[in-house]
Scaffold this motif. Structure first.
Motif, PDB file in Angstrom:
ATOM      1  N   PHE A  85       0.793  -1.263   0.043  1.00 58.58           N
ATOM      2  CA  PHE A  85      -0.080  -0.045   0.086  1.00 58.58           C
ATOM      3  C   PHE A  85       0.783   1.432  -0.076  1.00 58.58           C
ATOM      4  CE2 PHE A  85      -2.530   3.487   2.133  1.00 58.58           C
ATOM      5  CZ  PHE A  85      -3.764   3.316   1.484  1.00 58.58           C
ATOM      6  N   THR A  86       1.861   1.251   0.703  1.00 58.39           N
ATOM      7  CA  THR A  86       2.930   2.218   0.716  1.00 58.39           C
ATOM      8  C   THR A  86       3.665   2.626  -0.538  1.00 58.39           C
ATOM      9  OG1 THR A  86       3.154   1.835   3.254  1.00 58.39           O
ATOM     10  CG2 THR A  86       4.586   3.592   2.400  1.00 58.39           C
ATOM     11  N   ILE A  87       4.114   1.792  -0.896  1.00 53.92           N
ATOM     12  CA  ILE A  87       4.878   1.881  -2.040  1.00 53.92           C
ATOM     13  C   ILE A  87       4.062   2.215  -3.322  1.00 53.92           C
ATOM     14  CG2 ILE A  87       6.139   0.374  -3.966  1.00 53.92           C
ATOM     15  CD1 ILE A  87       7.428  -1.298  -1.517  1.00 53.92           C
ATOM     16  N   ALA A  88       2.579   1.623  -3.328  1.00 54.62           N
ATOM     17  CA  ALA A  88       1.931   2.122  -4.176  1.00 54.62           C
ATOM     18  C   ALA A  88       1.551   3.444  -4.238  1.00 54.62           C
ATOM     19  CB  ALA A  88       0.626   1.121  -4.570  1.00 54.62           C
ATOM     20  N   GLN A 108      -2.662  -0.181  -5.176  1.00 53.40           N
ATOM     21  CA  GLN A 108      -2.641   0.400  -3.907  1.00 53.40           C
ATOM     22  C   GLN A 108      -4.147  -0.375  -3.068  1.00 53.40           C
ATOM     23  OE1 GLN A 108      -4.067   4.463  -3.397  1.00 53.40           O
ATOM     24  NE2 GLN A 108      -2.587   4.656  -1.980  1.00 53.40           N
ATOM     25  N   GLY A 109      -5.000  -0.565  -4.139  1.00 51.46           N
ATOM     26  CA  GLY A 109      -6.257  -1.421  -3.754  1.00 51.46           C
ATOM     27  C   GLY A 109      -5.948  -2.709  -3.428  1.00 51.46           C
ATOM     28  N   ASN A 170       0.699   9.071   3.118  1.00 53.15           N
ATOM     29  CA  ASN A 170       0.503   7.626   3.489  1.00 53.15           C
ATOM     30  C   ASN A 170       1.775   7.131   3.814  1.00 53.15           C
ATOM     31  OD1 ASN A 170      -2.188   7.575   2.977  1.00 53.15           O
ATOM     32  ND2 ASN A 170      -1.992   6.770   0.794  1.00 53.15           N
ATOM     33  N   ILE A 171       3.131   7.839   3.335  1.00 47.19           N
ATOM     34  CA  ILE A 171       4.244   7.300   3.383  1.00 47.19           C
ATOM     35  C   ILE A 171       4.920   7.123   4.903  1.00 47.19           C
ATOM     36  CG2 ILE A 171       6.771   7.324   2.889  1.00 47.19           C
ATOM     37  CD1 ILE A 171       5.752   8.772   0.342  1.00 47.19           C
ATOM     38  N   PRO A 172       4.728   8.196   5.823  1.00 51.97           N
ATOM     39  CA  PRO A 172       5.324   7.999   7.305  1.00 51.97           C
ATOM     40  C   PRO A 172       4.387   6.738   8.057  1.00 51.97           C
ATOM     41  CG  PRO A 172       4.231  10.267   6.649  1.00 51.97           C
ATOM     42  CD  PRO A 172       4.427   9.598   5.414  1.00 51.97           C
ATOM     43  N   ILE A 175       5.169   3.322   7.040  1.00 49.78           N
ATOM     44  CA  ILE A 175       6.498   2.885   7.482  1.00 49.78           C
ATOM     45  C   ILE A 175       6.400   2.540   9.058  1.00 49.78           C
ATOM     46  CG2 ILE A 175       8.627   3.555   8.335  1.00 49.78           C
ATOM     47  CD1 ILE A 175       8.823   5.260   5.473  1.00 49.78           C
ATOM     48  N   LEU A 176       5.481   3.506   9.833  1.00 51.25           N
ATOM     49  CA  LEU A 176       5.345   3.538  11.271  1.00 51.25           C
ATOM     50  C   LEU A 176       4.457   2.075  11.637  1.00 51.25           C
ATOM     51  CD1 LEU A 176       5.550   4.470  14.195  1.00 51.25           C
ATOM     52  CD2 LEU A 176       3.416   5.951  13.707  1.00 51.25           C
ATOM     53  N   ALA A 177       3.469   2.044  10.767  1.00 50.68           N
ATOM     54  CA  ALA A 177       2.604   0.759  10.982  1.00 50.68           C
ATOM     55  C   ALA A 177       3.560  -0.363  10.615  1.00 50.68           C
ATOM     56  CB  ALA A 177       1.320   0.740  10.159  1.00 50.68           C
ATOM     57  N   THR A 178       4.370  -0.696   9.660  1.00 51.27           N
ATOM     58  CA  THR A 178       5.237  -1.739   9.343  1.00 51.27           C
ATOM     59  C   THR A 178       6.086  -2.079  10.421  1.00 51.27           C
ATOM     60  OG1 THR A 178       5.013  -1.114   7.225  1.00 51.27           O
ATOM     61  CG2 THR A 178       6.631  -2.733   7.711  1.00 51.27           C
TER      62      THR A 178
END
Length: 519
Positions: A85-88, A108-109, A170-172, A175-178
């Motif tokens: 999701f983040t990369i997309a 992303q979906g 969405n990026i930060p 990363i935090l969720a991962t």
């Protein structure tokens, strides 16, 4: 009640963050589409695939989440979904043409589709029953608030930055969720056999959902069954959906266990989840469209209208979760009150006019916020209460998919309804624009004199006067159409109240939430 340990609070924060990523992205682009069209040189028909592609891919992945969780492991699949999701999101923000953007929205979906159901399964299998009510209430805030604050956030970004930042934010969080997922989320002790992937079922599902979504989105534009393309898509949708249902009922290990619908409460609850998605997403979609196209609000002003209702929903979630854990009254009554409040919200806005301002939306949206807060947790409680623990991932996947499809199909249906209903009202109102109607004749005369005073010739002034009159007719037709649209959505929720009687049966034991399924 025992106090939740630090690790468990971090789990709640992690899964809620992931849920917000998915739910916000399902609605945040609604107020940025105009800027995307201008920057990417796309038509409205082209740019609509940015929404459709994401929704269809997300719905398909929701159905696969149970199988993928068993195949890859709960934590690995959850983390992989966040990463994809983040990369997309990065590639969506850097897209240089509309079809590139559509492609990465589909990717992303795919990443976002597994987040909600996997997150809910993590909570169910992590928390003890006495703590699960409040944990699910917090998680539910993310599911319900996300589609509401999406337009608010999107409006601010559109007016102050650019559409690209709708995806970059969405990026930060991704990363935090991962990082938090690998640090704090554990694999369950009970393992589920994954079996082999049913690729035929997956192809049929994509055919069914994709074909139906295209028909709903493009049917009016292509004049429905007079178009060979729409006929073909209708056939593909029918074959795909019927074939998928048949396949899931006949194979030993389905990717989506439709046999769970044999349980009456679960089947009824699944239907209600469709209606919940319909009302939640469709209402959030049409309010920004109405405010920007009819009332002339900016993207930021439109987004801020939804904030009070979102806050109220957030406040109601833990309150309702706490009340349900006390088992004072049946969850059915909370849901009934919620459906009635949502109807009240729709009925109130059905009287909106061209002179409406932000104040006219405040209390209806507060009522909507309270209603949604009273529907989500009780509905989830009743729906999943009779399922065994091992069936929870599949049950969550099915209800999540149905709720998502309710939102995407509801939005498409309401968009088509707005188009057809606007022409209906415009035709009726246009019949009264005539020199033989004293009211319209007087208005045309006023407009003509206005243009004459600015130096136009009589023929030019008269032509402009009729054009201005036609614009006024179309604007009034749109107001009447949106009033009808709110009533249609409200009607769905009002019809749900007596249907709640279908849930009546064996008493729902406390702690009045889906943790009952673990008994």
């Amino acid at each position: 009640m025992k106090k939740l340990g630090f690790d468990k609070w971090v789990v709640v924060l992690t899964v809620t963050t992931a849920a917000l990523l998915q739910t916000i992205d399902s609605s945040i682009v609604n107020v940025t589409l105009n800027q995307m069209m201008g920057n990417l040189g796309a038509s409205l028909g082209d740019i609509s695939w940015v929404v459709t592609g994401y929704a269809a891919a997300s719905a398909v992945m929701i159905t696969m989440s149970g199988w993928l969780t068993a195949k890859l492991g709960r934590r690995n699949y959850f983390a992989a979904s966040i990463i994809l999701f983040t990369i997309a999101s990065i590639f969506c923000g850097t897209s240089t043409n509309v079809w590139e953007l559509v492609f990465f929205r589909v990717v992303q979906g795919i990443g976002g589709g597994g987040l909600l159901t996997t997150a809910q399964s993590i909570l169910i299998q992590t928390f003890p029953k006495e703590d699960l009510g409040i944990a699910n209430a917090i998680f539910g805030m993310g599911v319900i608030i996300g589609p509401s604050i999406g337009p608010t956030l999107g409006g601010y970004i559109t007016d102050n930055l650019s559409w690209n930042w709708v995806f970059y934010i969405n990026i930060p969080f991704g990363i935090l969720a991962t990082v938090m997922t690998y640090a704090y989320i554990k694999e369950p002790a009970e393992k589920i056999a994954a079996g082999s992937m049913d690729w035929l079922a997956l192809i049929l599902l994509i055919m069914g959902i994709g074909g139906l979504q295209i028909v709903l989105e493009k049917g009016h534009e292509e004049d429905w069954l007079s178009s060979g393309f729409i006929v073909g898509m209708s056939i593909a949708a029918g074959v795909g959906l019927i074939g998928f249902i048949w396949r899931q009922l006949t194979v030993s290990i389905p990717i989506l266990d439709l046999r769970l619908l044999k349980e009456r409460r679960f089947a009824v609850g699944t239907l209600f989840n469709f209606i919940l998605g319909f009302g939640l997403f469709a209402s959030v979609f049409i309010i920004p469209v109405f405010c920007q196209t009819i009332l002339g609000f900016t993207a930021s002003q439109t987004g801020l209208l939804l904030m009070p209702g979102s806050i109220m929903t957030g406040l109601m979630m833990p309150i309702v979760g706490g009340l349900l854990s006390k088992n004072y009254i049946s969850p059915i009554w909370y849901a009934a009150i919620g459906f009635l409040l949502f109807f009240g919200f729709c009925y109130d806005l059905s009287g909106i006019s061209l002179v409406a301002g932000p104040d006219n939306f405040f209390w209806p949206l507060i009522i909507r916020g309270i209603g949604m807060g009273m529907i989500f947790i009780p509905l989830t409680t009743i729906t999943l209460a009779s399922l065994k623990s091992i069936s929870i991932p599949q049950g969550s996947a099915l209800t999540g998919m149905i709720r998502q499809l309710g939102g995407t199909f509801g939005t498409a249906i309401m968009t088509t309804y707005i188009s057809t209903r606007t022409m209906f009202h415009a035709s009726r109102l246009g019949d009264n624009v005539s020199i033989y109607n004293p009211f319209s004749a007087d208005r045309i005369k006023q407009y003509t004199n206005l243009f004459l005073s600015k130096g136009d010739a009589l023929a030019t002034a008269t032509s402009k006067a009729y054009g201005l009159m036609q614009g006024s007719v179309m604007k009034q037709a749109l107001v009447m159409t949106y009033a009808d649209t709110f009533l249609v959505i409200g009607g769905f929720f009002l019809a749900c109240v007596p249907l709640l009687l279908l849930f009546i049966g064996k008493k729902i034991e406390k702690p009045a939430h889906i943790d009952m399924a673990m008994e």
